[in-house]
Design a protein around this motif. Structure first.
Motif, mmCIF file in Angstrom:
data_model
loop_
_atom_site.group_PDB
_atom_site.id
_atom_site.type_symbol
_atom_site.label_atom_id
_atom_site.label_comp_id
_atom_site.label_asym_id
_atom_site.label_seq_id
_atom_site.Cartn_x
_atom_site.Cartn_y
_atom_site.Cartn_z
ATOM 1 N N THR A 139 0.840 -1.203 0.000
ATOM 2 C CA THR A 139 0.000 0.000 0.000
ATOM 3 C C THR A 139 0.874 1.251 0.000
ATOM 4 N N GLY A 140 1.952 1.172 0.790
ATOM 5 C CA GLY A 140 2.826 2.335 0.933
ATOM 6 C C GLY A 140 3.443 2.770 -0.384
ATOM 7 N N ILE A 141 3.831 1.811 -1.213
ATOM 8 C CA ILE A 141 4.440 2.147 -2.515
ATOM 9 C C ILE A 141 3.457 2.959 -3.360
ATOM 10 N N GLU A 142 2.209 2.500 -3.386
ATOM 11 C CA GLU A 142 1.181 3.223 -4.159
ATOM 12 C C GLU A 142 0.911 4.601 -3.560
ATOM 13 N N MET A 143 0.841 4.628 -2.216
ATOM 14 C CA MET A 143 0.543 5.906 -1.555
ATOM 15 C C MET A 143 1.677 6.921 -1.742
ATOM 16 N N LYS A 144 2.886 6.388 -1.803
ATOM 17 C CA LYS A 144 4.045 7.272 -1.962
ATOM 18 C C LYS A 144 3.987 8.007 -3.291
ATOM 19 N N ALA A 145 3.431 7.332 -4.304
ATOM 20 C CA ALA A 145 3.307 7.953 -5.628
ATOM 21 C C ALA A 145 2.445 9.218 -5.560
ATOM 22 N N GLU A 205 2.130 8.751 1.859
ATOM 23 C CA GLU A 205 2.648 7.633 2.659
ATOM 24 C C GLU A 205 2.540 7.852 4.168
ATOM 25 N N ALA A 206 2.398 9.076 4.580
ATOM 26 C CA ALA A 206 2.255 9.344 6.020
ATOM 27 C C ALA A 206 0.984 8.717 6.579
ATOM 28 N N LEU A 207 0.033 8.476 5.668
ATOM 29 C CA LEU A 207 -1.249 7.912 6.128
ATOM 30 C C LEU A 207 -1.220 6.386 6.236
ATOM 31 N N ILE A 208 -0.047 5.803 6.053
ATOM 32 C CA ILE A 208 0.031 4.337 6.058
ATOM 33 C C ILE A 208 -0.465 3.738 7.386
ATOM 34 N N VAL A 268 8.644 7.094 6.983
ATOM 35 C CA VAL A 268 7.631 7.739 7.830
ATOM 36 C C VAL A 268 8.098 7.550 9.277
ATOM 37 N N SER A 269 8.156 8.625 10.015
ATOM 38 C CA SER A 269 8.689 8.491 11.382
ATOM 39 C C SER A 269 7.718 7.719 12.276
ATOM 40 N N TRP A 270 8.273 7.127 13.365
ATOM 41 C CA TRP A 270 7.436 6.365 14.298
ATOM 42 C C TRP A 270 6.326 7.245 14.882
ATOM 43 N N GLU A 271 6.644 8.487 15.201
ATOM 44 C CA GLU A 271 5.642 9.378 15.813
ATOM 45 C C GLU A 271 4.468 9.585 14.870
ATOM 46 N N VAL A 272 4.803 9.881 13.604
ATOM 47 C CA VAL A 272 3.729 10.122 12.611
ATOM 48 C C VAL A 272 2.919 8.849 12.415
ATOM 49 N N TYR A 273 3.636 7.722 12.279
ATOM 50 C CA TYR A 273 2.963 6.440 12.049
ATOM 51 C C TYR A 273 1.978 6.161 13.177
ATOM 52 N N TYR A 274 2.441 6.242 14.435
ATOM 53 C CA TYR A 274 1.560 5.887 15.555
ATOM 54 C C TYR A 274 0.468 6.910 15.805
ATOM 55 N N SER A 275 0.716 8.175 15.459
ATOM 56 C CA SER A 275 -0.375 9.161 15.621
ATOM 57 C C SER A 275 -1.507 8.816 14.653
#
Lengths: 248, 267
Positions: free
Chosen positions: B81-87, B91-94, B187-194
């Protein structure tokens, strides 16, 4: 008293029992002999209520076993003990726990009394040393004796034996034979025994019935069977290759 | 030629009809078995040792494989999913994608699949062996209900353990997603977990747990039913085991879809 009235049983289209009628009196040791696949074990399973006949009735102490409600079947089974061919021990429980199982499940006695009963049955069947062993760690003969101990633990009025001497050495066969006789003598237990072992049959039976192709072809005392004129029975009891029973 | 065709046509017709009848009969048998097991839950306390043993089998003995599958499920979903979102620079929304996917679908589904393959198959084989070796008959002769003695502890254990293992799968899958998000998608851990916490809705959690509870009932019910119906010695036990796995897989998929449709179909 156990009565078969014109019992028929089919598996798919094959008739296993074809109009079997017999009457086993209280306190009698009744032996059923016959070739493999002639319906001996099926007959025992009818008495136990594990299968219902397709025709006819199986009556235990005046109560119809076939088609009976679960409560009635349970009440009838409480009078019975069964020794299955392999012993049918629960494989994750020790021998002692297997023997205690019916008493523990039905909470029939306090734990210390159950322990005493189990010890007594283990001693009776020369299994004292096997108390804490698992079924997989004992011999086939010991498993069978443990199965018998379990079937005796509730003091049944009727005991059904499916090939009690198969897999046992001659000495242990005699032990089981003597036990069957003793059960009858001391407690007036009715025994129905399915066996191929003619030595055992003669030793324990009050009457012997021979099943052949789903029908009882002769029923009589051990002497009557021994001196039979029926060529099928004669061939079976002598183990002769020549005769009307096809050797397949 | 035409007679042969008609004969084979009716043969096929008969086969399909028989399969339908067999399926209906088996479904009825399994449902009755589950209802009977429900009735015997009044004996849960006296069967606590057996229930705990079954829970141990379901959890501890599958712990390693569940861990690996959970971790890699999260990683694969995150990567694909991340590869597609990065386009689209999204990707922050992963984290939102991973937590929604894991709690709603992948967690309960993957857990159920693993437990079917490992625990359900073992249940069918164990009870099937007991059936063909007359141990179940022996229980009946002792007036001990095989449902109370064998089925109820397994059903209760699976109904408890599948949801617990699902929570574990969700947590580990989310962690796996985080690893990929951090190291491969930057994507940083903080962003991912938020984002994970932002999308961790109560509804997703309870529908996921409800699903896994029902999957637990399905796996144990189907496996016990197949075991109790086993015939013909070792061959029959093999067949019962195979059918338990196949039917459980299918039921998990089909029932899983309908539960999703009930809770999310109108959103």
């Amino acid at each position: 008293m156990i009565e078969f009235v014109d019992v028929y049983k089919y598996y798919n289209t094959r008739a296993v029992l074809k109009g079997v009628s017999m009457r086993i009196e209280r306190g009698e040791t009744f032996v059923i002999i016959g070739q493999s696949g002639t319906g001996k074990t099926v007959s025992l399973r009818h008495i136990a209520g594990l299968v219902d006949p397709d025709g006819g009735d199986v009556i235990i102490d005046g109560v119809k076993m076939n088609g009976a409600k679960r409560r009635v079947k349970t009440a009838l089974r409480e009078k019975m003990g069964v020794l299955f061919q392999s012993g049918a021990l629960i494989n994750w429980m020790t021998v002692g726990d297997n023997i205690a199982l019916p008493l523990v499940e039905h909470r029939l006695h306090p734990p210390d009394e159950i322990e005493k009963i189990v010890a007594e049955k283990l001693h009776m069947l020369q299994l004292t040393d096997a108390r804490d062993k698992m079924p997989a760690d004992i011999s086939g003969g010991m498993r069978k004796r443990a199965g018998l101990a379990r079937s005796l633990v509730r003091n049944p009025e009727i005991i059904l034996y499916d090939e009690p001497s198969s897999g046992l050495d001659p000495v242990m066969t005699s032990v089981i034979d003597q036990l069957i006789r003793r059960m009858q003598r001391e407690y007036n237990i009715t025994s129905v025994v399915v066996t191929h072992d003619m030595g055992s049959a003669y030793a324990i039976a009050d009457r012997i019935a021979m099943l052949y192709q789903g029908e009882i072809i002769q029923c009589g005392t051990p002497d009557e069977i021994r001196n039979t004129e029926n060529p099928i029975v004669r061939q079976f009891i002598t183990g002769s290759l020549a005769g009307p029973i096809p050797v397949v | 030629m035409s007679i042969k065709f008609i004969h084979s046509f009716f043969g096929l017709f008969g086969y399909v009809g028989q399969r339908i009848v067999d399926t209906i009969e088996l479904t009825g048998y399994t449902l009755v078995l589950l209802l009977q097991a429900g009735f015997y839950t009044k004996n849960v306390f006296s069967k606590r040792r057996e229930i705990l043993k079954q829970m141990y089998i379901a959890a501890v003995k599958t712990f390693f494989v569940v861990s690996v599958v959970a971790l890699f499920t999260g990683m694969i979903v995150a990567l694909q999913t991340g590869i597609e979102m990065k386009a689209f620079k999204q990707e922050a929304l992963i984290g939102n994608v991973i937590i929604a996917t894991m709690t709603r679908e992948m967690g309960p589904f993957m857990t159920a699949i693993i437990l079917t393959a490992s625990v359900g198959s073992a249940m069918a084989a164990e009870i099937g062996t007991m059936t063909v070796s007359e141990e179940v008959d022996a229980l009946q002769m002792m007036s001990i209900s095989p449902v109370k003695f064998l089925v109820m502890p397994r059903v209760v254990a699976m109904a408890i353990m599948v949801p617990i293992m699902t929570v574990y799968t969700n947590a580990l899958g989310t962690l796996g997603g985080g690893v990929v998000a951090n190291y491969q998608l930057q994507v940083s851990w903080e962003v991912y977990y938020s984002h994970v916490l932002e999308s961790l809705h109560f509804k997703a959690v309870y529908t996921g747990l409800l699903k896994s509870f029902i999957f637990g009932l399905i796996i144990s019910g189907v496996s016990c039913a197949q075991g109790l119906r086993a015939t013909n010695g070792a061959l029959g036990v093999g067949k019962a085991t195979r059918e338990a796995v196949v039917i459980s897989f299918l039921m998990v998929l089909i029932i899983g879809y309908f539960i999703t449709a009930v809770f999310y179909g109108k959103e």
